[in-house]
Design a protein around this motif. Structure first.
Motif, PDB file in Angstrom:
ATOM      1  N   LEU A   1       2.690  -4.598   6.361  1.00 32.47           N
ATOM      2  CA  LEU A   1       2.324  -3.339   5.716  1.00 32.47           C
ATOM      3  C   LEU A   1       0.826  -3.285   5.455  1.00 32.47           C
ATOM      4  O   LEU A   1       0.283  -4.083   4.689  1.00 32.47           O
ATOM      5  N   GLY A   2       0.156  -2.345   6.112  1.00 28.00           N
ATOM      6  CA  GLY A   2      -1.241  -2.048   5.814  1.00 28.00           C
ATOM      7  C   GLY A   2      -2.200  -3.181   6.107  1.00 28.00           C
ATOM      8  O   GLY A   2      -1.876  -4.180   6.744  1.00 28.00           O
TER       9      GLY A   2
ATOM     10  N   GLU B   1      -4.714  -3.398  -3.974  1.00 24.20           N
ATOM     11  CA  GLU B   1      -4.323  -2.653  -2.775  1.00 24.20           C
ATOM     12  C   GLU B   1      -2.975  -3.135  -2.251  1.00 24.20           C
ATOM     13  O   GLU B   1      -2.197  -2.342  -1.708  1.00 24.20           O
ATOM     14  N   GLU B   2      -2.672  -4.421  -2.417  1.00 31.87           N
ATOM     15  CA  GLU B   2      -1.362  -4.929  -2.025  1.00 31.87           C
ATOM     16  C   GLU B   2      -0.268  -4.270  -2.854  1.00 31.87           C
ATOM     17  O   GLU B   2       0.788  -3.886  -2.325  1.00 31.87           O
TER      18      GLU B   2
ATOM     19  N   ASP C   1      -0.464  -1.362  -4.305  1.00 33.99           N
ATOM     20  CA  ASP C   1      -0.364   0.033  -3.852  1.00 33.99           C
ATOM     21  C   ASP C   1       0.641   0.134  -2.705  1.00 33.99           C
ATOM     22  O   ASP C   1       1.480   1.042  -2.677  1.00 33.99           O
ATOM     23  N   LEU C   2       0.544  -0.796  -1.765  1.00 33.15           N
ATOM     24  CA  LEU C   2       1.464  -0.794  -0.625  1.00 33.15           C
ATOM     25  C   LEU C   2       2.893  -1.106  -1.060  1.00 33.15           C
ATOM     26  O   LEU C   2       3.854  -0.530  -0.540  1.00 33.15           O
TER      27      LEU C   2
ATOM     28  N   GLU D   1       4.280  -0.376  -3.918  1.00 28.54           N
ATOM     29  CA  GLU D   1       4.824   0.837  -4.521  1.00 28.54           C
ATOM     30  C   GLU D   1       5.135   1.894  -3.460  1.00 28.54           C
ATOM     31  O   GLU D   1       6.187   2.549  -3.511  1.00 28.54           O
ATOM     32  N   GLU D   2       4.242   2.031  -2.482  1.00 29.80           N
ATOM     33  CA  GLU D   2       4.404   3.061  -1.458  1.00 29.80           C
ATOM     34  C   GLU D   2       5.651   2.831  -0.605  1.00 29.80           C
ATOM     35  O   GLU D   2       6.342   3.777  -0.211  1.00 29.80           O
ATOM     36  N   HIS D   3       5.970   1.567  -0.321  1.00 20.08           N
ATOM     37  CA  HIS D   3       7.067   1.244   0.593  1.00 20.08           C
ATOM     38  C   HIS D   3       8.298   0.696  -0.128  1.00 20.08           C
ATOM     39  O   HIS D   3       9.201   0.161   0.529  1.00 20.08           O
ATOM     40  N   TRP D   4       8.354   0.842  -1.438  1.00 21.03           N
ATOM     41  CA  TRP D   4       9.403   0.218  -2.228  1.00 21.03           C
ATOM     42  C   TRP D   4      10.808   0.602  -1.762  1.00 21.03           C
ATOM     43  O   TRP D   4      11.721  -0.227  -1.727  1.00 21.03           O
TER      44      TRP D   4
ATOM     45  N   ARG E   1       2.816  -4.437 -13.501  1.00 21.47           N
ATOM     46  CA  ARG E   1       2.890  -3.412 -12.457  1.00 21.47           C
ATOM     47  C   ARG E   1       4.030  -3.710 -11.488  1.00 21.47           C
ATOM     48  O   ARG E   1       4.713  -2.798 -11.016  1.00 21.47           O
TER      49      ARG E   1
END
Length: 401
Positions: A265-266, A273-274, A276-277, A279-282, A320
């Motif tokens: 991922l990313g 930033e990790e 962020d990814l 959360e985005e792909h949860w 988080r």
């Protein structure tokens, strides 16, 4: 671990597992009787997870064996690193998305600094940045060797990738990195008769590289490690029924993840930033591997205080992660990197598993000495963490009638 047993017991479940790997987590006191880096760090969030979960010390490979990063991570993913052997070259190639083909020989290289006598004075060329090393990689990529194709790619900062493509190549070649300063680089040496020709090709490349780099002050040499060809292993989906994703800033860790079938991922640059990814792909994955690098880097630099700060910085991000309501959280390292040793070590690694189904063991703080007394025991094989995590995620059926 018995892969066939776990494969037969694995069952689908709407639960999520996070493996947080704090690279190089384990340490040693810098003075007798003092705290380790982890014990010296202020980690209220990790302490809470330890108090609510179950703790222990895990052994990445075998007792007394110092693991590399590749074996350390494979063990955490549930693969026996003494049977699943792969070099850093393959991991680096896969980590940067290089099209590594069957029969290709890959190796990870470090730019290094050599003195006028050809002795290594810095194994990492003073950690030059990618902007400084990229033009050097471009020049090295122009090297031609009769009979093979030569590919040189930037991995990250002072790290590079060498790939040789041709007929009859072998990855059975010893490292040229002496792992110490004040000595010359080692010559590439064949570890099997079939690798003699490949070792000679590597020697030709290194000789040409010395000419290319001769006028560069910091990066005037290359140290090679992890010559290998790509293996073919079952994926985590095949073994555990997990749709797995990796979130890591360094190519090598993305490479070992890709080797066991994880989606990458990313291209994050730091832990924020990790996350962020994450959360985005949860909603898209069952299993997330999240990698934290600065702890290990501080240990390798021999900086006790910086390693403490890096652990504390990671601890502040735990809330988080927990806001996502994971079902299982595993926190550990792929190996110990005591700052007093400035290198990986054989010491077992502090480990905690948190879930709603953990049997709490009375450990109330996350550190080496508390974990010695935890319910996972003081010498748990790291390969056992994956089935324990699966069980806590209610993903393993009962065995037998």
């Amino acid at each position: 671990m018995d892969h066939d047993l776990i494969r037969n017991l694995a069952q689908p479940q709407d639960t999520k597992i996070i493996l947080l790997v704090m690279d190089g987590l384990g340490g040693l006191p810098r003075e007798k009787g003092g705290p380790t880096e982890l014990e010296a760090a202020d980690t209220p969030n990790l302490d809470r997870l330890a108090a609510e979960g179950i703790c222990g010390l895990s052994v990445p490979v075998r007792s007394g064996v110092t693991p590399g990063s590749g074996p350390g991570h494979l063990s955490l993913f549930g693969y026996d690193p003494t049977e699943c052997v792969v070099g850093r070259g393959v991991l680096s190639a896969l980590g940067i998305g290089f099209d590594l083909r069957p029969g290709d020989v890959a190796a990870r290289g470090n730019f290094c600094t050599l003195d006028d006598d050809g002795l290594v004075t810095d194994r990492r060329a003073h950690r030059i940045s990618g902007s400084e090393s990229a033009p050097l990689v471009e020049k090295l990529n122009e090297i031609e060797i009769p009979g093979v194709e030569v590919f040189v790619r930037l991995v990250k900062d002072y790290r590079l990738l060498l790939v040789l493509r041709g007929e009859g190549l072998s990855g059975a070649i010893d490292n040229t990195d002496p792992q110490e300063t004040g000595v010359p680089p080692k010559e590439p040496r064949a570890l099997a008769p079939e690798a003699e020709e490949t070792a000679e090709l590597v020697a030709q490349f290194l000789a040409a590289a010395r000419d290319v780099l001769a006028d560069h002050h910091s990066a005037n040499g290359i140290l090679m490690r992890g010559f290998s060809t790509r293996p073919d292993w079952p994926s985590m989906q095949d073994l555990f029924g997990l749709k797995a994703a990796a979130i890591a800033s360094y190519p090598m860790y993305r490479g070992v993840s890709r080797l066991v079938g994880m989606d990458i991922l990313g291209d994050p640059h730091d832990l924020d930033e990790e996350l962020d990814l994450l959360e985005e792909h949860w909603g898209a994955y069952d299993f997330f591997f999240v990698h934290v690098k600065p702890i290990d880097a501080a240990g390798e630099d021999g900086d006790f205080s910086r390693k403490v700060r890096a652990i504390e910085e990671a601890d502040t991000r735990i809330p988080r992660i927990m806001e996502l309501n994971p079902d299982v959280v595993v926190v550990t390292g792929d190996h110990s990197t005591p700052s007093i040793l400035r290198s990986h070590s054989w010491h077992p690694v502090p480990t905690l598993i948190w879930s709603a189904w953990c049997r709490a063991d009375g450990v109330t703080s996350f550190g080496e000495r508390p974990c010695m007394l935890g319910g996972l025991g003081p010498r748990l094989p790291a390969t056992e963490l994956m089935p324990i995590a699966l069980a806590n995620a209610l993903r393993l059926e009962k065995f037998g009638a």
